[in-house]
Every structure is written in structure tokens, then in C-alpha cells.
Write an enzyme that holds these catalytic residues in place. Structure first.
Site, short mmCIF file in Angstrom:
data_model
loop_
_atom_site.label_atom_id
_atom_site.label_comp_id
_atom_site.label_asym_id
_atom_site.label_seq_id
_atom_site.Cartn_x
_atom_site.Cartn_y
_atom_site.Cartn_z
N GLN A 24 0.85 -1.24 -0.09
CA GLN A 24 -0.01 -0.08 -0.07
C GLN A 24 0.89 1.19 -0.05
OE1 GLN A 24 -3.04 0.76 -0.31
NE2 GLN A 24 -3.84 -1.38 -0.47
N SER A 25 1.92 1.23 -0.95
CA SER A 25 2.94 2.22 -0.65
C SER A 25 2.51 3.82 -1.29
CB SER A 25 4.22 1.82 -1.39
OG SER A 25 4.93 2.92 -1.60
#
Ligand SMILES: *Cc1c(COP(=O)(O)O)cnc(C)c1O
Length: 332
Positions: free
Chosen positions: A75-76
Site C-alpha cells: 500500500q505504498s
């Protein structure tokens, strides 16, 4: 300090707001809390990585690169904002994603992952936890080169000396705003992860003699592991600027205890912080970074670390798209 000698692209329209949080401060019953709205930076929606990328992408363009390559967690925010910058510049973009929690990578995931696909990432390589990310990104760069293209590798979080200049710029912006708005800050609270934000801000404060202590709340490491990273980053930024400053070890203050059980895994104090800011100020925090950092500010306030007449600044570093990947945990 003169930052104009470094090439820079511009992805935001101007300074991000410096706002007082009256309702939140009242409920907290502690110090006067201010917020620096770096969640309103450019690049749909932006965050702290926007500032770093202004310098990093300018360097990529100066070198004639056509593909940005970077890395992060599933989920960068950093990957998503790098991709946005690539789209805007007409570059292509590839990620190496480290599956830090086995089985957590899903091709149909929501939040930032959905945006990876919507913005049109060219390729994602998923690797297991503990992989040498620099080597994995170099492999992608070699692949791109074999196709006759030129890749530009951006380290995790955009945290190298050049990326750190983004937070030197933020320090200068903030110092000017405090003067213009007549605000005298006593403490700054900021997230500390790959350390470009904390380290760059510290370098900017030292270089501009803006004498306000910075408290870096760890999002993935406790102080004994985090402080050396921040110190190294701050020193690298000072060296790039040619300041001739040796960053004092005691200028680096890291706060632990709020990121557990693991990076990116929710805890009760994060949920409380996200809900409280949403319900007092209608400002969105995120579950992975700013929710835990605000939990740190709340915790320190309850421990009596700040006086009630002090002004404490919370640096909002963005990240709201990840909320949608954690909806169940946040309303439990
Ligand atoms: C990356 C990130 C951070 C941490 O910043 P570093 O420069 O990596 O220390 C904090 N908040 C958000 C929302 C982020 O995406």
C-alpha cells in the site's frame, strides 16, 4: 539557504496551509496543536513524497531517463506518488513491491494499489520480505536498458540526500509562515520511516537556525534503530548543501512505542487518533503513518510532555488513500 541551484520540478501550487486545530486541541486538553497540511501537496492526492520527488524527478529528467523505478510496501504512498509524477512528466514507471507480511499482496486490492492500476503502472515485481531492494530495482533497470530505454532508480521513500532537499524546502516554507502568521512553535511532531522527511526537516532547521525541537515518531522502528538512519540522512543533506555542519547526535529525537505490532498493522491507539481528527476537524489521517504519529502526539500530551500554553505542530504527511484498504479496522 539557496536551493535554487538544484533543478526542481513543481507539483504543488504554493505553500501548504499552516492551520490551528481548535476543536482537537480542546478535546485533547493539552497544548495548542497546529497542523502543516502536507496532505494537500500536489499529485492526486499528494503527501510528503511529492516534495522529495520535485528534486528527484528533475534529476531523472536532467539525466535523460524515461522510466522511474522505485520500491515500497503493497500500500505504498511513495510508489503511488512516484507514478503520478511519472504520468505528469510523460515517463513510464515500474515498482518492486516488498511483501513484508506474507500473503498480503493482492492484485485486486483497494487503496493505493487500486490507484497503481488506475494511473497505469507499467510493471510490478513482487518480492518476499527481506529481499535486497536495491538489487531488485537494479535488475528492473537492467531489463529496461535491454529494451533500449533508460531507468532512474529512486530508493524506498525517496530518502536520499537529493530527496531530503524537499524537506529543507518545507523547513524554509514553515519558518516563513510562522513569521507571517505570528506563530512561535515549541515542538514539531513528524513521522519517521525511511527518514527523508525527519532528516531533511532537521537539516533545514539546523541550516536556517530555526530552533524548534523535532520529535520523530517511528512508524517501523524503535529509537535505537531509527535515530542512526535519521542522523545519517540529515548529515547527507547538510553535506549536499555544503553547510559544513556536523549534525549533533542529540538533535535527533525519535519516539518509539506507537508503531507496534508491526509496520502497517493497525493498533487501537491509531484507530482512536484517526477517528478523533476526523470527528473534531474533518481531516483524514491514514492508518499506516499519520494515524500512528498522531497517536504519538496524543500519547505524549497525556503523559504531560507538553505544557498547555505550548504550540505543537503536527506535520501531516498524507496517505489518505490507504484508508480504503483498512475500512473494517477503522470502524470496528
Ligand atoms: C512515507 C510516508 C511517511 C514517512 O516518511 P519518510 O520520509 O519515509 O520517513 C510518513 N507519512 C506518510 C503518509 C508516508 O507516505
Amino acid at each position: 539557504m539557496d536551493l535554487a541551484r538544484f533543478p526542481r520540478r513543481r507539483y504543488s501550487h504554493g505553500p501548504t496551509p499552516l492551520e490551528f486545530l481548535p476543536n482537537f486541541s480542546q478535546v485533547l486538553n493539552g497544548p495548542r496543536v497546529w497542523i502543516k497540511r502536507d496532505d494537500l501537496l500536489g499529485l492526486s492526492p499528494g503527501g510528503n513524497k511529492t516534495r522529495k520527488l520535485e528534486f528527484l524527478v528533475a534529476d531523472a529528467l536532467a539525466q535523460g531517463c524515461d522510466t522511474l523505478i522505485t520500491c515500497g510496501a503493497p500500500q505504498s504512498n511513495h510508489c503511488r506518488i512516484t507514478l503520478s509524477a511519472a504520468v505528469k512528466e510523460g515517463l513510464r514507471c515500474r515498482f518492486v513491491i516488498e511483501e513484508r507480511i506474507p500473503g498480503s499482496y493482492r492484485d485486486d486490492a483497494s487503496g493505493n494499489h487500486f490507484l497503481f492500476r488506475l494511473f497505469g503502472v507499467e510493471a510490478i515485481t513482487v518480492v518476499p520480505a527481506g529481499t535486497n531492494m536495491a538489487a531488485a530495482m537494479q535488475q528492473v533497470a537492467d531489463e529496461v536498458a535491454r529494451a533500449g530505454r533508460k531507468g532512474y532508480v529512486i530508493p524506498g521513500g525517496g530518502s536520499n540526500a537529493l530527496g531530503g532537499l524537499g524537506y529543507v524546502a518545507c523547513a524554509q516554507e514553515l519558518q516563513q509562515q510562522c513569521f507571517d502568521q505570528g506563530v512561535r512553535l515549541d515542538h514539531v511532531v513528524v513521522g519517521s520511516g525511511s527518514s527523508g522527511t525527519h532528516g531533511g526537516l532537521l537539516a533545514g532547521f539546523l541550516g536556517n537556525r530555526f530552533d524548534v525541537p523535532i520529535l520523530g515518531v517511528g512508524v517501523s522502528r524503535d529509537p535505537q534503530d531509527q535515530a542512526p538512519l535519521v542522523h545519517k540522512e540529515a548529515q547527507a543533506v547538510c553535506d549536499l548543501l555544503g553547510l559544513g555542519i556536523a549534525v549533533p547526535l542529540d538533535a535527533v529525537t525519535c519516539i518509539g512505542g506507537y508503531w507496534q505490532p508491526k509496520y502497517s498493522v493497525p493498533n487501537a491507539r491509531m484507530v482512536e487518533a484517526v477517528q478523533l481528527l476526523a470527528r473534531t476537524e474533518a481531516i483524514l489521517l491514514d492508518p499506516v503513518y499519520t494515524g500512528k504519529v498522531m497517536a504519538g502526539l496524543i500519547g505524549m500530551s497525556r503523559e504531560g510532555r507538553f505544557r498547555s500554553d505550548e504550540n505543537v505542530l503536527f506535520v501531516h504527511t498524507g496517505g489518505a488513500p490507504a484508508l480504503h484498504a483498512y475500512e473494517r479496522e477503522l470502524l470496528a
